[in-house]
Design an enzyme around this catalytic site. Sequence first.
Site, PDB file in Angstrom:
ATOM      1  N   THR A  78     -30.199 -83.077-104.098  1.00 22.20           N
ATOM      2  CA  THR A  78     -31.591 -82.954-103.669  1.00 22.20           C
ATOM      3  C   THR A  78     -31.579 -82.551-102.199  1.00 22.20           C
ATOM      4  O   THR A  78     -30.662 -82.911-101.461  1.00 22.20           O
ATOM      5  CB  THR A  78     -32.367 -84.280-103.839  1.00 22.20           C
ATOM      6  OG1 THR A  78     -31.653 -85.342-103.188  1.00 22.20           O
ATOM      7  CG2 THR A  78     -32.539 -84.623-105.314  1.00 22.20           C
ATOM      8  N   SER A 106     -26.418 -80.833-101.654  1.00 21.48           N
ATOM      9  CA  SER A 106     -27.252 -79.664-101.925  1.00 21.48           C
ATOM     10  C   SER A 106     -27.061 -78.566-100.892  1.00 21.48           C
ATOM     11  O   SER A 106     -26.834 -78.832 -99.699  1.00 21.48           O
ATOM     12  CB  SER A 106     -28.727 -80.081-101.947  1.00 21.48           C
ATOM     13  OG  SER A 106     -29.575 -78.950-102.041  1.00 21.48           O
ATOM     14  N   TYR A 130     -26.996 -72.778-104.505  1.00 21.78           N
ATOM     15  CA  TYR A 130     -27.999 -71.794-104.897  1.00 21.78           C
ATOM     16  C   TYR A 130     -27.408 -70.433-104.537  1.00 21.78           C
ATOM     17  O   TYR A 130     -27.108 -70.172-103.369  1.00 21.78           O
ATOM     18  CB  TYR A 130     -29.301 -72.014-104.130  1.00 21.78           C
ATOM     19  CG  TYR A 130     -30.137 -73.173-104.611  1.00 21.78           C
ATOM     20  CD1 TYR A 130     -30.639 -73.197-105.903  1.00 21.78           C
ATOM     21  CD2 TYR A 130     -30.441 -74.236-103.762  1.00 21.78           C
ATOM     22  CE1 TYR A 130     -31.410 -74.258-106.344  1.00 21.78           C
ATOM     23  CE2 TYR A 130     -31.223 -75.299-104.189  1.00 21.78           C
ATOM     24  CZ  TYR A 130     -31.700 -75.301-105.488  1.00 21.78           C
ATOM     25  OH  TYR A 130     -32.466 -76.348-105.929  1.00 21.78           O
ATOM     26  N   THR A 156     -26.313 -73.927-109.628  1.00 15.60           N
ATOM     27  CA  THR A 156     -27.615 -74.162-110.261  1.00 15.60           C
ATOM     28  C   THR A 156     -28.107 -72.877-110.898  1.00 15.60           C
ATOM     29  O   THR A 156     -28.176 -71.828-110.256  1.00 15.60           O
ATOM     30  CB  THR A 156     -28.633 -74.682-109.237  1.00 15.60           C
ATOM     31  OG1 THR A 156     -28.226 -75.986-108.800  1.00 15.60           O
ATOM     32  CG2 THR A 156     -30.023 -74.781-109.846  1.00 15.60           C
ATOM     33  N   ARG A 165     -44.884 -75.333-108.304  1.00 15.72           N
ATOM     34  CA  ARG A 165     -45.054 -76.713-107.852  1.00 15.72           C
ATOM     35  C   ARG A 165     -46.359 -76.815-107.073  1.00 15.72           C
ATOM     36  O   ARG A 165     -46.420 -76.514-105.882  1.00 15.72           O
ATOM     37  CB  ARG A 165     -43.847 -77.121-107.005  1.00 15.72           C
ATOM     38  CG  ARG A 165     -42.532 -76.935-107.762  1.00 15.72           C
ATOM     39  CD  ARG A 165     -41.313 -77.153-106.901  1.00 15.72           C
ATOM     40  NE  ARG A 165     -40.106 -76.701-107.580  1.00 15.72           N
ATOM     41  CZ  ARG A 165     -38.892 -76.711-107.045  1.00 15.72           C
ATOM     42  NH1 ARG A 165     -38.727 -77.161-105.799  1.00 15.72           N
ATOM     43  NH2 ARG A 165     -37.848 -76.271-107.720  1.00 15.72           N
ATOM     44  N   LYS A 222     -25.176 -76.153-113.689  1.00  9.79           N
ATOM     45  CA  LYS A 222     -26.288 -77.122-113.707  1.00  9.79           C
ATOM     46  C   LYS A 222     -27.566 -76.442-114.193  1.00  9.79           C
ATOM     47  O   LYS A 222     -27.983 -75.417-113.644  1.00  9.79           O
ATOM     48  CB  LYS A 222     -26.509 -77.696-112.309  1.00  9.79           C
ATOM     49  CG  LYS A 222     -27.659 -78.702-112.200  1.00  9.79           C
ATOM     50  CD  LYS A 222     -27.759 -79.231-110.784  1.00  9.79           C
ATOM     51  CE  LYS A 222     -28.847 -80.282-110.656  1.00  9.79           C
ATOM     52  NZ  LYS A 222     -30.206 -79.720-110.855  1.00  9.79           N
ATOM     53  N   SER A 244     -29.833 -80.474-117.450  1.00 10.26           N
ATOM     54  CA  SER A 244     -30.841 -80.755-116.426  1.00 10.26           C
ATOM     55  C   SER A 244     -32.003 -79.794-116.562  1.00 10.26           C
ATOM     56  O   SER A 244     -31.814 -78.620-116.901  1.00 10.26           O
ATOM     57  CB  SER A 244     -30.212 -80.596-115.029  1.00 10.26           C
ATOM     58  OG  SER A 244     -31.187 -80.669-114.016  1.00 10.26           O
ATOM     59  N   HIS A 246     -34.086 -79.764-113.820  1.00  8.11           N
ATOM     60  CA  HIS A 246     -34.460 -79.770-112.400  1.00  8.11           C
ATOM     61  C   HIS A 246     -35.532 -80.831-112.113  1.00  8.11           C
ATOM     62  O   HIS A 246     -36.419 -80.646-111.273  1.00  8.11           O
ATOM     63  CB  HIS A 246     -34.968 -78.393-111.976  1.00  8.11           C
ATOM     64  CG  HIS A 246     -34.551 -77.986-110.598  1.00  8.11           C
ATOM     65  ND1 HIS A 246     -33.527 -77.107-110.353  1.00  8.11           N
ATOM     66  CD2 HIS A 246     -35.021 -78.334-109.372  1.00  8.11           C
ATOM     67  CE1 HIS A 246     -33.396 -76.922-109.050  1.00  8.11           C
ATOM     68  NE2 HIS A 246     -34.283 -77.663-108.435  1.00  8.11           N
ATOM     69  N   VAL A 280     -33.277 -90.928-115.467  1.00  6.67           N
ATOM     70  CA  VAL A 280     -32.492 -92.163-115.523  1.00  6.67           C
ATOM     71  C   VAL A 280     -33.076 -93.174-114.544  1.00  6.67           C
ATOM     72  O   VAL A 280     -33.155 -92.923-113.339  1.00  6.67           O
ATOM     73  CB  VAL A 280     -31.015 -91.893-115.181  1.00  6.67           C
ATOM     74  CG1 VAL A 280     -30.234 -93.203-115.117  1.00  6.67           C
ATOM     75  CG2 VAL A 280     -30.396 -90.948-116.205  1.00  6.67           C
ATOM     76  N   GLY A 300     -31.547 -88.358-108.981  1.00  6.28           N
ATOM     77  CA  GLY A 300     -32.225 -87.557-107.978  1.00  6.28           C
ATOM     78  C   GLY A 300     -33.245 -88.361-107.201  1.00  6.28           C
ATOM     79  O   GLY A 300     -32.962 -88.905-106.132  1.00  6.28           O
TER      80      GLY A 300
END
Length: 351
Positions: A78, A106, A130, A156, A165, A222, A244, A246, A280, A300
């Site tokens: 993260t 990250s 990334y 990723t 978002r 990922k 995942s 994300h 989780v 995360g």
Amino acid sequence: MSLVCLTDFQAYAREHLSKSTRDFIEGGADDSVTRDDNTAAFKRIRLRPRYLRDVSEVDTRTTIQGEEISAPIGIAPTGFHCLVWPDGEMSTARAAQAAGICYITSTLASCSLEDIVTAAPEGLRWFQLYVHPDRQLNKQLIHRVESLGFKALVITLDTPVCGNRRYDIQNQLRRNLTLKDLQSPKKGNSLPYFQMASISTSLCWKDLSWFQSITRLPIILKGILTREDAELAVKHNVQGIIVSNHGGRQLDEVLASIDALTEVVAAVKGKIEVYLDGGVRTGNDVLKALALGAKCVFLGRPILWGLACKGEHGVKEVLNILTNEFRTSMALTGCRSVAEINRHLIQFSRL
């Protein structure tokens, strides 16, 4: 107030963080269907405990990529930890080292990689990448993390473009976030600031061979959620998959991570390790993920909640609480070691 479970840390963080930071951590894409389903999906799985077994000693240790960890619990990548605690990722790294677990650092870390390594020189670290459109920048960064002792490269896959978002857009957070230092400290060998707009939109399966040609680090992919992509991962000789979505921050209305896990595990047929992040929150969740074939789970948001509460000590508490809950779950289902956790311990609820 005593903080006794991960959701207690969430409540504390919500109360004490600024609105924009709180939205950045908690927000999902679009209607946040997947974000919410990540946690809800675990509750659709029921446990089938076995009794009359000697559980006077319960061993939570396991290995990932050949490295021993104290429990099958790690820290997911993260970004921008300095938003919630002044020492940011340095505090996170120290807590991970103390707990004896893996910390995936990250690309969007707000502390320099050198400072993170200096803070926790003995910690087990993987690096999340990334992919930048400029291969030379990727190569420089990968060689840099190799020289710093990172043990795996996590690429990723699910961000060819940034998810919708809404809270971040409303708060104009992307405009205000800059990386403090993702640059080499050596003069004349610096990397420019790496921002979300700099992520490659053209990354393809065929590009993996190039990454394999420039590093000896194990490559973990990922963001895989389907049998088809899991089979391609095996075909392209990577060493692991993190199932995942994300945290529900990219494409909304995809499968919860735990619901996608079975399909991916079946597809790889034990040829590579499979991990999981997303949703989780309890020791039972860790047990369920392992019963469905995950080798380890990664946290995360709960790490950021712990960091926001008490910095390094808060992250330690989050990891300690979850590990103790997991140990209890193992004992109460009759498992004395991680190797004894299997598919027979669970069933999917009809509810």
